[in-house]
Scaffold this motif. Sequence first.
Motif, short mmCIF file in Angstrom:
data_model
loop_
_atom_site.label_atom_id
_atom_site.label_comp_id
_atom_site.label_asym_id
_atom_site.label_seq_id
_atom_site.Cartn_x
_atom_site.Cartn_y
_atom_site.Cartn_z
N CYS A 66 -2.92 -12.64 13.91
CA CYS A 66 -3.16 -12.23 12.53
C CYS A 66 -4.37 -12.95 11.94
O CYS A 66 -5.20 -12.36 11.24
CB CYS A 66 -1.93 -12.50 11.66
N ALA A 74 4.88 -7.89 9.14
CA ALA A 74 4.35 -7.94 7.78
C ALA A 74 4.45 -9.34 7.20
O ALA A 74 3.52 -9.83 6.54
CB ALA A 74 5.10 -6.95 6.90
N VAL A 92 -0.70 -2.72 7.15
CA VAL A 92 0.20 -3.13 8.22
C VAL A 92 1.19 -1.99 8.48
O VAL A 92 1.96 -1.62 7.60
CB VAL A 92 0.97 -4.42 7.85
N THR A 107 -1.97 -9.31 -1.86
CA THR A 107 -0.96 -8.65 -1.03
C THR A 107 0.01 -7.81 -1.86
O THR A 107 0.40 -8.20 -2.96
CB THR A 107 -0.16 -9.70 -0.23
N ALA A 119 1.69 -3.76 3.00
CA ALA A 119 2.64 -3.82 4.11
C ALA A 119 3.99 -3.30 3.66
O ALA A 119 4.33 -3.34 2.47
CB ALA A 119 2.77 -5.26 4.61
N ASN A 120 4.75 -2.81 4.62
CA ASN A 120 6.13 -2.40 4.33
C ASN A 120 7.04 -2.61 5.53
O ASN A 120 8.20 -2.23 5.50
CB ASN A 120 6.19 -0.93 3.89
N TYR A 179 3.66 -5.68 -1.09
CA TYR A 179 4.72 -5.31 -0.16
C TYR A 179 5.53 -4.18 -0.79
O TYR A 179 6.02 -4.32 -1.92
CB TYR A 179 5.63 -6.50 0.15
#
Length: 260
Positions: free
Chosen positions: A141, A187, A47, A211, A181-182, A213
């Motif tokens: 999504c 996100a 992402v 996941t 993701a970040n 992050y």
Amino acid sequence: MTASLTATFAIILLVSAFFRVLYILPGCNRTKPRARRRGQPTRLLIVLGSGGHTSEMLSILHNLDPNLYTHRSYIVSSGDDFSSSKAIEFETALQARWKGSTENMTLAPSTYDINVIPRARKIHQPLLTTPFSSLRCLLSCFAILRAPCSQQSSERLTGQDDKGQSTGESAVYTYPELIVANGPATAVLVIVACLLLRFFNVNGTQHRLRTIYVESWARVNSLSLSGRILMHGGMVNRMIVQWDNLARTNRGEFRGALVH
């Protein structure tokens, strides 16, 4: 009598849903990822936020091994041409770096796709309309997570065993094994979509869609709003922070500065 049965059924349903949520939330149920062979067709979903978030993410992934994640899917928000162009640059550099340096690769490192989704909230968008745009983003999504990758990955591909010999088995990419993701709101919505798919175990996703992050390097003393939602909600398998002080106060994993 009917009202009593209805109330009992509703209570059982709510209790069952509650324990189901606890079971699929990564923060409540720590499970190890499934074992897989090196070179086995595997989809990684990345992402990209925008601007600095995109630059940080691609910097974090600069040592990515395409033998481990043979297909990369990128998610960018509509209108974010910067992130799309940077993803293409990253993949071009990845292909050049790995070309001729690895053997028995199941797929070429150029196997990737870029997916554009509506923004969860545009700049200066009224808060009153934000739930509607966020819902639209969430539905997009779902489509990206559950649908096979576009073009390259929708083709059937021949697998290899540990010795690099063809197994004759065909594989097609569907759900990603890992989501990284970040970024901000997008996100969070991608991760919420993952949890909903896991809640209903759609096509065996209960033990997939792991996941990670990564909190921004700019966050030294406190988590971002997205980070707080994901951390305190136990919604991600791993929360990575880039400052030791932040790890001590927010229970994130400190792995040093990942941005190069």
